[in-house]
Design a protein around this motif. Structure first.
Motif, PDB file in Angstrom:
ATOM      1  N   ASP A 146       7.261  21.293 -30.779  1.00 62.38           N
ATOM      2  CA  ASP A 146       8.589  20.824 -31.141  1.00 62.38           C
ATOM      3  C   ASP A 146       9.255  21.873 -31.454  1.00 62.38           C
ATOM      4  O   ASP A 146       9.244  22.795 -32.033  1.00 62.38           O
ATOM      5  CB  ASP A 146       8.277  19.967 -32.317  1.00 62.38           C
TER       6      ASP A 146
ATOM      7  N   GLY B 173      11.533  11.013 -21.792  1.00 56.35           N
ATOM      8  CA  GLY B 173      10.617  11.009 -23.043  1.00 56.35           C
ATOM      9  C   GLY B 173      11.513  10.110 -24.164  1.00 56.35           C
ATOM     10  O   GLY B 173      12.610  10.297 -24.330  1.00 56.35           O
TER      11      GLY B 173
ATOM     12  N   ARG C  52      13.908  12.817 -37.538  1.00 56.98           N
ATOM     13  CA  ARG C  52      12.973  12.352 -36.709  1.00 56.98           C
ATOM     14  C   ARG C  52      11.395  13.031 -37.252  1.00 56.98           C
ATOM     15  O   ARG C  52      10.675  12.392 -37.048  1.00 56.98           O
ATOM     16  CB  ARG C  52      13.232  12.917 -35.566  1.00 56.98           C
TER      17      ARG C  52
ATOM     18  N   THR D 153      31.350  18.601 -32.075  1.00 54.91           N
ATOM     19  CA  THR D 153      31.366  17.149 -32.000  1.00 54.91           C
ATOM     20  C   THR D 153      30.157  16.536 -31.197  1.00 54.91           C
ATOM     21  O   THR D 153      29.385  17.286 -30.592  1.00 54.91           O
ATOM     22  CB  THR D 153      32.696  16.682 -31.360  1.00 54.91           C
TER      23      THR D 153
ATOM     24  N   HIS E  97      17.372   8.919 -25.623  1.00 53.65           N
ATOM     25  CA  HIS E  97      17.536   7.637 -25.899  1.00 53.65           C
ATOM     26  C   HIS E  97      18.770   7.089 -25.228  1.00 53.65           C
ATOM     27  O   HIS E  97      19.064   6.096 -24.953  1.00 53.65           O
ATOM     28  CB  HIS E  97      17.480   7.117 -26.989  1.00 53.65           C
TER      29      HIS E  97
ATOM     30  N   TYR F 104      18.012  17.647 -36.712  1.00 59.25           N
ATOM     31  CA  TYR F 104      18.136  18.264 -38.053  1.00 59.25           C
ATOM     32  C   TYR F 104      19.568  18.424 -38.400  1.00 59.25           C
ATOM     33  O   TYR F 104      19.905  19.167 -39.301  1.00 59.25           O
ATOM     34  CB  TYR F 104      17.402  19.456 -38.136  1.00 59.25           C
TER      35      TYR F 104
ATOM     36  N   GLU G 177      16.924   7.121 -38.519  1.00 61.57           N
ATOM     37  CA  GLU G 177      17.626   7.536 -37.204  1.00 61.57           C
ATOM     38  C   GLU G 177      18.248   6.479 -36.604  1.00 61.57           C
ATOM     39  O   GLU G 177      19.402   6.409 -35.988  1.00 61.57           O
ATOM     40  CB  GLU G 177      16.445   8.011 -36.152  1.00 61.57           C
TER      41      GLU G 177
ATOM     42  N   LEU H 163      10.899   7.776 -27.964  1.00 63.78           N
ATOM     43  CA  LEU H 163      10.114   7.565 -29.174  1.00 63.78           C
ATOM     44  C   LEU H 163       9.448   6.184 -28.858  1.00 63.78           C
ATOM     45  O   LEU H 163      10.217   5.138 -28.553  1.00 63.78           O
ATOM     46  CB  LEU H 163      10.582   7.626 -30.594  1.00 63.78           C
TER      47      LEU H 163
HETATM   48  C1  LIG Z   1      10.536  12.206 -26.790  1.00 68.57           C
HETATM   49  C2  LIG Z   1      11.394  12.988 -27.991  1.00 68.57           C
HETATM   50  C3  LIG Z   1      10.839  14.428 -28.424  1.00 68.57           C
HETATM   51  C4  LIG Z   1      11.781  14.834 -29.538  1.00 68.57           C
HETATM   52  N1  LIG Z   1      11.511  16.057 -29.989  1.00 68.57           N
HETATM   53  C5  LIG Z   1      12.321  16.567 -30.668  1.00 68.57           C
HETATM   54  C6  LIG Z   1      12.002  18.220 -31.472  1.00 68.57           C
HETATM   55  O1  LIG Z   1      11.065  18.493 -30.891  1.00 68.57           O
HETATM   56  N2  LIG Z   1      12.949  18.669 -31.979  1.00 68.57           N
HETATM   57  C7  LIG Z   1      14.171  18.093 -32.389  1.00 68.57           C
HETATM   58  O2  LIG Z   1      14.653  18.700 -33.102  1.00 68.57           O
HETATM   59  N3  LIG Z   1      14.254  16.851 -32.188  1.00 68.57           N
HETATM   60  C8  LIG Z   1      13.391  16.109 -31.508  1.00 68.57           C
HETATM   61  N4  LIG Z   1      13.579  14.600 -30.977  1.00 68.57           N
HETATM   62  C9  LIG Z   1      15.050  14.132 -31.316  1.00 68.57           C
HETATM   63  C10 LIG Z   1      16.216  14.231 -30.798  1.00 68.57           C
HETATM   64  O3  LIG Z   1      16.713  15.435 -31.109  1.00 68.57           O
HETATM   65  C11 LIG Z   1      17.326  13.319 -31.273  1.00 68.57           C
HETATM   66  O4  LIG Z   1      17.570  13.434 -32.666  1.00 68.57           O
HETATM   67  C12 LIG Z   1      17.188  11.728 -30.961  1.00 68.57           C
HETATM   68  O5  LIG Z   1      16.603  11.666 -29.678  1.00 68.57           O
HETATM   69  C13 LIG Z   1      18.553  11.175 -30.826  1.00 68.57           C
HETATM   70  O6  LIG Z   1      19.248  11.848 -29.623  1.00 68.57           O
HETATM   71  P1  LIG Z   1      19.487  11.083 -28.302  1.00 68.57           P
HETATM   72  O7  LIG Z   1      19.887  11.792 -27.169  1.00 68.57           O
HETATM   73  O8  LIG Z   1      18.206  10.192 -28.113  1.00 68.57           O
HETATM   74  O9  LIG Z   1      20.622   9.937 -28.644  1.00 68.57           O
HETATM   75  P2  LIG Z   1      22.151  10.138 -28.748  1.00 68.57           P
HETATM   76  O10 LIG Z   1      22.494   8.880 -29.577  1.00 68.57           O
HETATM   77  O11 LIG Z   1      22.949  10.099 -27.616  1.00 68.57           O
HETATM   78  O12 LIG Z   1      22.340  11.334 -29.838  1.00 68.57           O
HETATM   79  C14 LIG Z   1      22.239  11.362 -31.188  1.00 68.57           C
HETATM   80  C15 LIG Z   1      22.141  12.901 -31.306  1.00 68.57           C
HETATM   81  O13 LIG Z   1      23.505  13.512 -30.835  1.00 68.57           O
HETATM   82  C16 LIG Z   1      23.714  14.597 -31.738  1.00 68.57           C
HETATM   83  N5  LIG Z   1      24.944  14.524 -32.573  1.00 68.57           N
HETATM   84  C17 LIG Z   1      25.420  12.933 -33.066  1.00 68.57           C
HETATM   85  N6  LIG Z   1      26.520  13.314 -33.807  1.00 68.57           N
HETATM   86  C18 LIG Z   1      26.981  14.486 -33.645  1.00 68.57           C
HETATM   87  C19 LIG Z   1      27.995  15.300 -33.982  1.00 68.57           C
HETATM   88  N7  LIG Z   1      28.898  14.616 -34.624  1.00 68.57           N
HETATM   89  N8  LIG Z   1      28.139  16.779 -33.680  1.00 68.57           N
HETATM   90  C20 LIG Z   1      27.136  17.215 -32.548  1.00 68.57           C
HETATM   91  N9  LIG Z   1      26.090  16.614 -32.475  1.00 68.57           N
HETATM   92  C21 LIG Z   1      25.856  15.284 -32.817  1.00 68.57           C
HETATM   93  C22 LIG Z   1      22.485  15.040 -32.894  1.00 68.57           C
HETATM   94  O14 LIG Z   1      21.517  15.491 -32.210  1.00 68.57           O
HETATM   95  C23 LIG Z   1      21.945  13.254 -32.778  1.00 68.57           C
HETATM   96  O15 LIG Z   1      20.581  13.196 -33.106  1.00 68.57           O
HETATM   97  C24 LIG Z   1      12.933  14.051 -29.981  1.00 68.57           C
HETATM   98  C25 LIG Z   1      13.166  12.959 -29.274  1.00 68.57           C
HETATM   99  C26 LIG Z   1      12.458  12.221 -28.257  1.00 68.57           C
HETATM  100  C27 LIG Z   1      13.005  11.133 -27.879  1.00 68.57           C
END
Ligand SMILES: Cc1cc2nc3c(=O)[nH]c(=O)nc-3n(C[C@H](O)[C@H](O)[C@H](O)COP(=O)(O)OP(=O)(O)OC[C@H]3O[C@@H](n4cnc5c(N)ncnc54)[C@H](O)[C@@H]3O)c2cc1C
Length: 600
Positions: free
Chosen positions: A380, A525, A196, A466, A498, A446, A567, A527
């Motif tokens: 962030d 929040g 991201r 997980t 999301h 990350y 993503e 994206l």
């Molecule tokens: C408004 C906004 C601001 C953001 N700011 C930041 C920020 O400052 N820093 C930052 O790092 N990210 C940031 N993100 C990105 C965020 O961390 C997620 O990468 C992204 O939102 C996807 O996660 P989710 O909860 O939306 O969706 P979901 O689909 O529910 O979750 C996906 C996320 O779950 C986690 N995941 C997936 N598979 C595994 C696994 N096998 N084991 C453990 N964990 C797993 C990962 O984090 C992956 O990104 C931001 C996102 C948004 C919407």
């Protein structure tokens, strides 16, 4: 070049006294901006009932979107879902640019990926979109999405140079930093495996200053574009990575020392916020390690620092370390294996010490500007080897600026094993010190890079094992913060996700705890270009919801865009559902003759 003996307390004081040239006159008490949260507590005024939010009603969810926009979303998100296309997307973009020429290529991008995920080229061109979303109840977090488009070779050279100190580079000092906090050639390009985030390579102080100017313009744009906006910043853009690595190492080792003593006292495995050390035994360990002499230690643990209990928790311990140790000693950290204090680096140059002060100054300048513009600042979260320092610097800024309301928001990544400790300790600290807690909760961006690095370099994977574990930690952290919000009207949280399940969980807990959307304590929040079916129903129902809105010239946001595409490919659990809903709405419009729907 000499060994410096400044304490952190002095360092912070220095930053307060000497703002950078672009800073407006220092003002400790930020004025509440137009979008300020009401300071009254929940329940003081009669409020309308909270409307139910329906995430499956596509007609309502996409009311703000024309049909061609839905078709574009469907096309772009479907392309992002093709692994074959994603694997070659950089070559394809390159080829398209060559065949079409720059102008036609820009037009193509604006009609597709750029149009989907980026708001526009500059502050002016993004206004209509911001106003349009606002009219449908969705605010904006402006994020100037430009990054340096370095080649992998340039990124490697810059990274390796900026991640080592002057003494390490010229071979006169040997780094005692743990492997996790050293630069590694195999991971020199921090953009690899990041889904991201924008990536900064802060090679010089001048570069950091120029990033600060960019953020200042972004804050101005946020203030001008809406009345209750947010602006996002990244601390790796404001300081040399080497400093962030060193500082992170120091903070981690002091914290580990606390847990080591806790284990010695039979208190392993407790949540950090619940771990209390017996002071007499702690004193012994401190003396044994040469952290302080027996005489000095008497001075440390006074009735004032200990209170009635005769025990000490991690927060007391951190504040003792801050106030009692000189900087050069802070950089000498306890090695729990050898039981001795070791220098982190044999010498620390004056210039490097000045760099630390400058990072704090830059963040201070941005917070001042945000306070004046009525914009909230969102810091962030980044990679784990920078994050302890980022969080610590953010905390310092919150102490200074979150006096009346949460102006500065820190970010907590719930995919980290220690996320719950991080969140609960900060909530507790804010409570004790009386400043306003403000946080954004994310799962974390990350993961792939963090895992690969831990495996290759040889340290424990910092990520939960997980996806389910990450979700459980997210909900546990969120629950802790929501409980705090119930009792503290000046605290706020942004649920940045999301994930429909997480949003539903939040809505349910808000209802159970009596947290009303009109209190504007819980924000949501997402994206830009993703999950409108979550953002817009929330906004239309009166919940404060924001889109992360990147902007910048087409060619400069391309590297960022290509990772945004990644993503949607696999990490996001809801990507497929989003495509289904878009398709469902397009079919509905076709069948009901409302294909030329005009958002009103
Ligand atoms: C408004 C906004 C601001 C953001 N700011 C930041 C920020 O400052 N820093 C930052 O790092 N990210 C940031 N993100 C990105 C965020 O961390 C997620 O990468 C992204 O939102 C996807 O996660 P989710 O909860 O939306 O969706 P979901 O689909 O529910 O979750 C996906 C996320 O779950 C986690 N995941 C997936 N598979 C595994 C696994 N096998 N084991 C453990 N964990 C797993 C990962 O984090 C992956 O990104 C931001 C996102 C948004 C919407």
């Amino acid at each position: 070049m000499g060994l410096r003996r400044t304490s952190w307390v002095q360092l912070y004081a220095l930053c307060r006294r000497a703002p950078l040239s672009t800073a407006p006159a220092a003002r400790e008490q930020p004025a509440a901006g137009p979008g300020a949260e009401p300071v009254c507590g929940p329940g003081e005024t009669a409020r309308p009932p909270v409307p139910a939010v329906d995430f499956g009603n596509t007609q309502e969810a996409y009311r703000s979107r024309r049909s061609w926009e839905l078709a574009r979303s469907l096309l772009v998100l479907s392309l992002c879902a093709s692994p074959a296309l994603l694997a070659r997307h950089e070559q394809l973009l390159h080829l398209a640019r060559k065949l079409l020429g720059q102008r036609l290529f820009n037009t193509l991008m604006k009609m597709t990926f750029y149009g989907q995920f980026v708001a526009g080229e500059d502050q002016e061109s993004i206004r209509p979109l911001i106003q349009h979303n606002k009219a449908f109840g969705v605010g904006s977090i402006l994020d100037y999405g430009v990054e340096e488009d370095l080649t992998p070779e340039e990124a490697e050279r810059t990274e390796m140079e900026s991640c080592s100190s002057a003494l390490e580079r010229d071979g006169r000092g040997v780094s005692k930093r743990e492997k996790q906090f050293q630069a590694h050639r195999a991971f020199r390009d921090r953009r690899d495996g990041v889904t991201r985030a924008r990536t900064y390579f802060c090679a010089s102080e001048a570069k950091c200053d120029s990033h600060m100017e960019t953020f200042l313009r972004c804050i101005e744009a946020s203030g001008g574009a809406s009345e209750d906006g947010f602006s996002a910043i990244k601390l790796t853009a404001l300081g040399r990575p080497q400093f962030l690595l060193q500082f992170s190492d120091v903070l981690t080792k002091w914290r580990r020392f606390f847990h080591h003593v806790a284990a010695e006292q039979g208190k392993a495995g407790l949540a950090a916020v619940d771990t209390k050390l017996e002071v007499a035994a702690l004193q012994e360990s401190v003396v044994k390690m040469g952290i302080a002499s027996r005489a000095e230690i008497e001075d440390w643990f006074t009735a004032e620092t200990l209170g009635e209990s005769g025990t000490l928790d991690l927060l007391d311990w951190c504040s003792l370390i801050d106030s009692r140790t000189e900087l050069s000693r802070q950089l000498a950290v306890p090695n729990t294996q050898t039981g001795r204090l070791e220098p982190l680096l044999s010498q620390f140059t004056e210039e490097e010490e000045r760099q630390m002060a400058r990072v704090l100054q830059r963040v201070g300048v941005l917070a001042e500007k945000a306070s004046q513009a009525g914009v909230r600042l969102m810091v962030d979260a980044e990679q784990t080897y920078f994050q302890p320092a980022i969080s610590r610097l953010t905390l310092e800024t919150q102490r200074r600026f979150n006096t009346e309301r949460p102006l500065v928001f820190n970010t907590f990544q719930c995919y980290l094993r220690d996320a719950y400790d991080n969140v609960s300790l900060d909530v507790e600290l804010a409570r004790r010190e009386g400043w306003c807690f403000g946080a954004k909760l994310v799962r974390g961006a990350y993961m792939a890079q963090e895992r690969a690095r831990a495996l290759e370099v040889g340290y424990e994977d910092p990520i939960n094992p997980t996806y389910e574990a990450t979700s459980a930690v997210y909900h546990r952290c969120l629950d802790y913060v929501l409980e705090e919000l119930k009792h503290n009207a000046r605290a706020a949280v942004m649920v940045a996700s999301h994930n429909e399940g997480t949003v539903r969980f939040t809505l349910r807990r808000m209802e159970e705890l009596g947290l009303h959307p009109a209190d504007r304590q819980v924000y949501f929040g997402q994206l830009l270009g993703m999950c409108d079916q979550i953002s817009f129903p929330l906004g239309q129902a009166g919940f404060p919801v924001y889109k992360y809105v990147p902007y910048g010239p087409v060619m400069e946001v391309l590297p960022y865009l290509s990772r945004r595409a990644l993503e949607n490919s696999g990490v996001m659990k809801g990507a497929q559902r989003e495509r289904q809903l878009l398709w469902q709405e397009l079919k509905r419009r076709l069948c009901t003759g409302s294909l030329f729907h005009q958002p009103a």
